[in-house]
Design a protein around this motif. Structure first.
Motif, PDB file in Angstrom:
ATOM      1  N   GLU A  16      -0.758  28.917   2.091  1.00  0.00           N
ATOM      2  CA  GLU A  16      -0.529  28.646   0.667  1.00  0.00           C
ATOM      3  C   GLU A  16      -1.473  29.476  -0.202  1.00  0.00           C
ATOM      4  O   GLU A  16      -1.071  29.988  -1.250  1.00  0.00           O
ATOM      5  CB  GLU A  16      -0.727  27.160   0.364  1.00  0.00           C
ATOM      6  CG  GLU A  16       0.324  26.255   0.951  1.00  0.00           C
ATOM      7  CD  GLU A  16       0.017  24.788   0.715  1.00  0.00           C
ATOM      8  OE1 GLU A  16       0.984  24.021   0.559  1.00  0.00           O
ATOM      9  OE2 GLU A  16      -1.172  24.398   0.701  1.00  0.00           O
ATOM     10  N   LEU A  17      -2.716  29.596   0.239  1.00  0.00           N
ATOM     11  CA  LEU A  17      -3.676  30.418  -0.504  1.00  0.00           C
ATOM     12  C   LEU A  17      -3.267  31.889  -0.459  1.00  0.00           C
ATOM     13  O   LEU A  17      -3.385  32.600  -1.454  1.00  0.00           O
ATOM     14  CB  LEU A  17      -5.086  30.244   0.049  1.00  0.00           C
ATOM     15  CG  LEU A  17      -5.756  28.909  -0.285  1.00  0.00           C
ATOM     16  CD1 LEU A  17      -7.041  28.739   0.506  1.00  0.00           C
ATOM     17  CD2 LEU A  17      -6.023  28.796  -1.770  1.00  0.00           C
ATOM     18  N   GLU A  18      -2.774  32.332   0.682  1.00  0.00           N
ATOM     19  CA  GLU A  18      -2.293  33.715   0.810  1.00  0.00           C
ATOM     20  C   GLU A  18      -1.166  34.000  -0.178  1.00  0.00           C
ATOM     21  O   GLU A  18      -1.144  35.043  -0.818  1.00  0.00           O
ATOM     22  CB  GLU A  18      -1.755  33.956   2.220  1.00  0.00           C
ATOM     23  CG  GLU A  18      -2.707  34.632   3.144  1.00  0.00           C
ATOM     24  CD  GLU A  18      -2.038  34.960   4.471  1.00  0.00           C
ATOM     25  OE1 GLU A  18      -2.248  36.084   4.947  1.00  0.00           O
ATOM     26  OE2 GLU A  18      -1.315  34.114   5.022  1.00  0.00           O
ATOM     27  N   LYS A  19      -0.235  33.064  -0.295  1.00  0.00           N
ATOM     28  CA  LYS A  19       0.896  33.239  -1.217  1.00  0.00           C
ATOM     29  C   LYS A  19       0.461  33.128  -2.674  1.00  0.00           C
ATOM     30  O   LYS A  19       0.996  33.806  -3.544  1.00  0.00           O
ATOM     31  CB  LYS A  19       1.980  32.208  -0.921  1.00  0.00           C
ATOM     32  CG  LYS A  19       2.705  32.463   0.380  1.00  0.00           C
ATOM     33  CD  LYS A  19       3.685  31.356   0.693  1.00  0.00           C
ATOM     34  CE  LYS A  19       4.264  31.553   2.086  1.00  0.00           C
ATOM     35  NZ  LYS A  19       5.022  30.390   2.533  1.00  0.00           N
ATOM     36  N   ALA A  20      -0.510  32.262  -2.938  1.00  0.00           N
ATOM     37  CA  ALA A  20      -0.970  32.054  -4.307  1.00  0.00           C
ATOM     38  C   ALA A  20      -1.784  33.247  -4.825  1.00  0.00           C
ATOM     39  O   ALA A  20      -1.853  33.469  -6.028  1.00  0.00           O
ATOM     40  CB  ALA A  20      -1.809  30.782  -4.393  1.00  0.00           C
ATOM     41  N   ILE A  21      -2.379  34.009  -3.906  1.00  0.00           N
ATOM     42  CA  ILE A  21      -3.194  35.167  -4.282  1.00  0.00           C
ATOM     43  C   ILE A  21      -2.618  36.379  -3.545  1.00  0.00           C
ATOM     44  O   ILE A  21      -3.165  36.832  -2.542  1.00  0.00           O
ATOM     45  CB  ILE A  21      -4.680  34.948  -3.903  1.00  0.00           C
ATOM     46  CG1 ILE A  21      -5.169  33.584  -4.392  1.00  0.00           C
ATOM     47  CG2 ILE A  21      -5.542  36.065  -4.475  1.00  0.00           C
ATOM     48  CD1 ILE A  21      -6.519  33.178  -3.847  1.00  0.00           C
ATOM     49  N   PRO A  22      -1.521  36.919  -4.020  1.00  0.00           N
ATOM     50  CA  PRO A  22      -0.810  37.952  -3.259  1.00  0.00           C
ATOM     51  C   PRO A  22      -1.568  39.271  -3.091  1.00  0.00           C
ATOM     52  O   PRO A  22      -1.319  39.995  -2.138  1.00  0.00           O
ATOM     53  CB  PRO A  22       0.476  38.166  -4.060  1.00  0.00           C
ATOM     54  CG  PRO A  22       0.190  37.653  -5.414  1.00  0.00           C
ATOM     55  CD  PRO A  22      -0.853  36.593  -5.270  1.00  0.00           C
ATOM     56  N   ASP A  23      -2.510  39.593  -3.972  1.00  0.00           N
ATOM     57  CA  ASP A  23      -3.218  40.875  -3.885  1.00  0.00           C
ATOM     58  C   ASP A  23      -4.371  40.883  -2.883  1.00  0.00           C
ATOM     59  O   ASP A  23      -4.935  41.935  -2.608  1.00  0.00           O
ATOM     60  CB  ASP A  23      -3.753  41.285  -5.256  1.00  0.00           C
ATOM     61  CG  ASP A  23      -2.630  41.600  -6.233  1.00  0.00           C
ATOM     62  OD1 ASP A  23      -1.523  41.939  -5.774  1.00  0.00           O
ATOM     63  OD2 ASP A  23      -2.863  41.492  -7.454  1.00  0.00           O
ATOM     64  N   ILE A  24      -4.726  39.732  -2.336  1.00  0.00           N
ATOM     65  CA  ILE A  24      -5.844  39.662  -1.403  1.00  0.00           C
ATOM     66  C   ILE A  24      -5.345  39.903   0.018  1.00  0.00           C
ATOM     67  O   ILE A  24      -4.274  39.427   0.400  1.00  0.00           O
ATOM     68  CB  ILE A  24      -6.581  38.301  -1.513  1.00  0.00           C
ATOM     69  CG1 ILE A  24      -7.915  38.320  -0.759  1.00  0.00           C
ATOM     70  CG2 ILE A  24      -5.715  37.165  -1.031  1.00  0.00           C
ATOM     71  CD1 ILE A  24      -8.790  37.097  -1.016  1.00  0.00           C
ATOM     72  N   SER A  25      -6.131  40.645   0.788  1.00  0.00           N
ATOM     73  CA  SER A  25      -5.765  40.858   2.191  1.00  0.00           C
ATOM     74  C   SER A  25      -6.154  39.614   2.995  1.00  0.00           C
ATOM     75  O   SER A  25      -7.027  38.838   2.585  1.00  0.00           O
ATOM     76  CB  SER A  25      -6.477  42.084   2.760  1.00  0.00           C
ATOM     77  OG  SER A  25      -7.866  41.854   2.870  1.00  0.00           O
TER      78      SER A  25
END
Length: 122
Positions: A56-65
């Motif tokens: 969920e955090l990955e999707k919420a912050i799409p620019d982060i690797s």
């Protein structure tokens, strides 16, 4: 004649007496915990006693690797701001939430945001 000693204290309930040096050092240490390109964004996604899965955090912050998200979360966990819960299942389920101490950051960051909005040259 009125007294202003109550107006200039750091905190009325604080029992610690700060010098300019110790106050500056304490604030510097606090900012070291929060420094990092993505930490603030991660924190704002976790405020309000929310628990988020890693995906969920990955999707919420799409620019982060993925690597950077893991690093930032590990640093926040090591500093006691975030707690990590691993559920023993396949595929692994990992959830992140703020610790009780981490939740107390919300009013402090709100105060900084309000202060920034009052900038005279905006």
């Amino acid at each position: 004649m009125t007294s202003t000693d109550k107006k200039v204290r750091y905190s009325p309930e604080s029992k610690v007496q700060y010098t300019p040096f110790t106050a500056a050092e304490g604030v510097t240490q606090a900012f070291r915990i929060l420094e990092g390109r993505w930490k603030m964004l991660i924190l704002f996604h976790l405020f309000g006693e929310q628990t988020r899965r890693f995906s969920e955090l990955e999707k919420a912050i799409p620019d982060i690797s993925q690597k950077m998200l893991i690093q930032q979360l590990r640093q926040l966990e090591a500093d006691g701001v975030v707690t990590r819960t691993v559920h023993p299942q396949v595929p692994p389920k990992v959830e992140y939430s703020l610790t009780e101490w981490g939740q107390t950051l919300c009013p402090a960051l709100d105060a900084i945001l309000s202060w920034a909005e009052q900038r005279p040259d905006r």
